[in-house]
Design an enzyme around this catalytic site. Structure first.
Site, PDB file in Angstrom:
ATOM      1  N   HIS A  23       1.051  -1.328  -0.144  1.00  0.00           N
ATOM      2  CA  HIS A  23       0.131   0.286  -0.406  1.00  0.00           C
ATOM      3  C   HIS A  23       1.201   1.613   0.087  1.00  0.00           C
ATOM      4  O   HIS A  23       0.130   2.758   0.851  1.00  0.00           O
ATOM      5  CB  HIS A  23      -1.152  -0.056   1.541  1.00  0.00           C
ATOM      6  CG  HIS A  23      -2.121  -1.172   0.661  1.00  0.00           C
ATOM      7  ND1 HIS A  23      -2.032  -2.682   1.208  1.00  0.00           N
ATOM      8  CD2 HIS A  23      -3.396  -1.197   0.688  1.00  0.00           C
ATOM      9  CE1 HIS A  23      -2.608  -3.305   0.943  1.00  0.00           C
ATOM     10  NE2 HIS A  23      -4.009  -2.485   1.114  1.00  0.00           N
ATOM     11  N   GLY A  30       0.333  -4.140  15.873  1.00  0.00           N
ATOM     12  CA  GLY A  30       1.453  -2.933  15.775  1.00  0.00           C
ATOM     13  C   GLY A  30       2.712  -3.110  16.555  1.00  0.00           C
ATOM     14  O   GLY A  30       3.372  -1.704  17.021  1.00  0.00           O
ATOM     15  N   VAL A  44      -1.793  -0.302  16.833  1.00  0.00           N
ATOM     16  CA  VAL A  44      -2.904   0.006  15.918  1.00  0.00           C
ATOM     17  C   VAL A  44      -2.897  -1.222  14.795  1.00  0.00           C
ATOM     18  O   VAL A  44      -2.394  -2.031  14.678  1.00  0.00           O
ATOM     19  CB  VAL A  44      -2.011   0.705  14.118  1.00  0.00           C
ATOM     20  CG1 VAL A  44      -2.512   1.006  13.452  1.00  0.00           C
ATOM     21  CG2 VAL A  44      -1.381   2.339  14.927  1.00  0.00           C
ATOM     22  N   TRP A  52     -19.300 -15.440   7.759  1.00  0.00           N
ATOM     23  CA  TRP A  52     -20.241 -14.101   7.380  1.00  0.00           C
ATOM     24  C   TRP A  52     -21.077 -13.234   8.230  1.00  0.00           C
ATOM     25  O   TRP A  52     -21.274 -12.133   8.073  1.00  0.00           O
ATOM     26  CB  TRP A  52     -22.068 -14.497   7.682  1.00  0.00           C
ATOM     27  CG  TRP A  52     -21.426 -15.281   9.247  1.00  0.00           C
ATOM     28  CD1 TRP A  52     -22.250 -15.530  10.325  1.00  0.00           C
ATOM     29  CD2 TRP A  52     -21.507 -17.164   9.249  1.00  0.00           C
ATOM     30  NE1 TRP A  52     -21.532 -16.635  10.772  1.00  0.00           N
ATOM     31  CE2 TRP A  52     -21.326 -17.255  10.630  1.00  0.00           C
ATOM     32  CE3 TRP A  52     -20.638 -18.035   7.858  1.00  0.00           C
ATOM     33  CZ2 TRP A  52     -21.023 -18.471  11.307  1.00  0.00           C
ATOM     34  CZ3 TRP A  52     -20.374 -19.409   8.596  1.00  0.00           C
ATOM     35  CH2 TRP A  52     -20.236 -19.457   9.988  1.00  0.00           C
ATOM     36  N   LYS A  53     -19.866 -13.149   8.873  1.00  0.00           N
ATOM     37  CA  LYS A  53     -19.536 -11.708   9.838  1.00  0.00           C
ATOM     38  C   LYS A  53     -18.923 -10.585   9.534  1.00  0.00           C
ATOM     39  O   LYS A  53     -19.186  -9.327   9.877  1.00  0.00           O
ATOM     40  CB  LYS A  53     -18.614 -12.520  11.592  1.00  0.00           C
ATOM     41  CG  LYS A  53     -19.480 -12.893  12.565  1.00  0.00           C
ATOM     42  CD  LYS A  53     -18.832 -13.727  13.813  1.00  0.00           C
ATOM     43  CE  LYS A  53     -19.714 -15.054  14.436  1.00  0.00           C
ATOM     44  NZ  LYS A  53     -18.870 -14.487  15.460  1.00  0.00           N
ATOM     45  N   ASP A  68      -4.911  -2.149  11.517  1.00  0.00           N
ATOM     46  CA  ASP A  68      -4.798  -1.586  10.189  1.00  0.00           C
ATOM     47  C   ASP A  68      -5.455  -3.008   9.681  1.00  0.00           C
ATOM     48  O   ASP A  68      -4.423  -3.793   9.188  1.00  0.00           O
ATOM     49  CB  ASP A  68      -3.798  -1.316   9.232  1.00  0.00           C
ATOM     50  CG  ASP A  68      -3.959  -0.934   8.176  1.00  0.00           C
ATOM     51  OD1 ASP A  68      -5.092  -0.885   7.641  1.00  0.00           O
ATOM     52  OD2 ASP A  68      -2.799  -0.328   7.128  1.00  0.00           O
ATOM     53  N   MET A  69      -6.494  -2.855   9.209  1.00  0.00           N
ATOM     54  CA  MET A  69      -7.566  -3.836   8.506  1.00  0.00           C
ATOM     55  C   MET A  69      -8.565  -3.924   7.473  1.00  0.00           C
ATOM     56  O   MET A  69      -9.579  -3.156   7.040  1.00  0.00           O
ATOM     57  CB  MET A  69      -8.187  -4.943   8.929  1.00  0.00           C
ATOM     58  CG  MET A  69      -8.937  -5.201  10.096  1.00  0.00           C
ATOM     59  SD  MET A  69      -9.585  -6.601  11.118  1.00  0.00           S
ATOM     60  CE  MET A  69     -11.246  -6.488  11.522  1.00  0.00           C
TER      61      MET A  69
END
Length: 335
Positions: free
Chosen positions: A47, A306, A174, A228-229, A176-177
């Protein structure tokens, strides 16, 4: 070819010089380049630099307006709504988090939404931004449809990344997903390495789970986290952000030819302004000590979100930032 290492400042300076050719003013070019470079610095090249050529092509295609700046669309106490005017997504996100921080420092809680913005690249940057100002931060974004509803056979949901950040004197956290088991950037990394995913990561056209990155990328049928969650959470985050920003939903974004004009949410808490006068480092320490004491199946201990970022960042600042040599050569040659 293995990764090469580039001094961090050289990376920032090189990207800045390229962005100046794309009608960025010097200040915004430097900020944008820094945000791309920080992703690699912290070990998230998928990213960061890996997306830089795609970002430049989106500018060429007039999907990102390098000169556009966000405009305030409405202000309501500790809540602000902005229009990103299709400007650079990482700059818009940085300004949005900056506004959320300012509101939190003033009022205790700050919430900002922005519509008509672009991909923010590494969302974790904005969690760290909140931490550096002593705030707890939450932010999330919607995306184009790239995950199925649970039991569905076509992409209807976004993998809508979410970031949660908690300051701590020694161990800032942190998370981050994306809401897919693997982000599409990570899936692309495995494809470029011609490797299978380490776990099931999506579906083939017959609805079977697959580790094949090429299949997942071509179908845009990534596996939701929690099955499904995760699918349900994706739907709800999309509704929250599109309603509060008065912007596009994943459904709206999917009607376009490419992913642009997305909607994003930023929220910060500044504890001294909401009656918590002593920061709860000790409470966080106890939680982390208990977590780290967990027995594990492997040789490595369990980790918290993190945990290794600061040490990795220091190492890369000392020895150079790892970059893909092919991508680096392409950037230097073509841009």
């Amino acid at each position: 070819m293995s990764e090469i290492r580039i001094p961090y400042q050289e990376l920032v300076d090189q990207l800045t010089s390229i962005l100046l050719k794309y009608d960025f003013c010097p200040e915004r070019a430097s900020l944008c380049a820094t945000l791309f470079s920080k992703a690699n610095l912290d070990g998230v090249p998928s990213h960061g630099l890996n997306r830089f050529p795609i970002f430049l092509e989106m500018i060429n295609q007039k999907l990102v307006d390098a000169q556009a700046e966000p405009e305030l669309a409405g202000s309501f106490g500790s809540f602000e709504r902005w229009d990103g005017n299709l400007g650079p997504g990482n700059i818009n996100a940085h300004q949005s988090m900056d506004r959320a921080i300012h509101l939190a420092k003033t009022k205790g809680i700050g919430c900002v939404t922005i519509k008509n913005t672009n991909h923010w690249m590494r969302g974790g940057n904005f969690g760290w931004q909140a931490i550096e100002k002593g705030c707890l931060g939450i932010c999330f974004t919607n995306t184009k449809p790239n995950m199925p509803a649970w039991g569905g056979k076509e992409p209807k949901l976004g993998n809508n990344p979410i970031i949660l950040a908690i300051p701590h004197k020694h161990n800032p956290l942190v998370l981050d997903m994306a809401l897919s088991q693997f982000s599409y950037g990570k899936i692309s990394t495995y494809l470029n390495k011609q490797e299978a995913m380490p776990y099931d990561a999506g579906f083939d056209l017959s609805g079977n789970l697959t580790k094949n990155p090429e299949t997942i990328l071509s179908n845009e049928m990534a596996l939701p986290i929690g099955l499904w969650k995760g699918a349900g959470l994706s739907l709800m985050l999309d509704m929250f952000v599109s309603v509060l920003s008065d912007g596009n939903s994943t459904f709206d974004i999917g009607k376009q030819k490419t992913e642009t004009a997305v909607s994003q949410f930023f929220m910060c808490f500044y504890l001294p302004k909401i009656g918590i006068t002593t920061y709860p480092d000790d409470k966080i320490d106890l939680i982390l000590q208990d977590l780290k004491s967990s027995a594990s199946f492997g040789k490595k201990s369990v980790r918290f979100p993190g945990e290794n970022t600061l040490s990795l960042r220091m190492n890369n600042q000392k020895y150079g930032v790892p970059v893909d040599p092919d991508i680096w050569e392409s950037i230097l040659k073509n841009y």
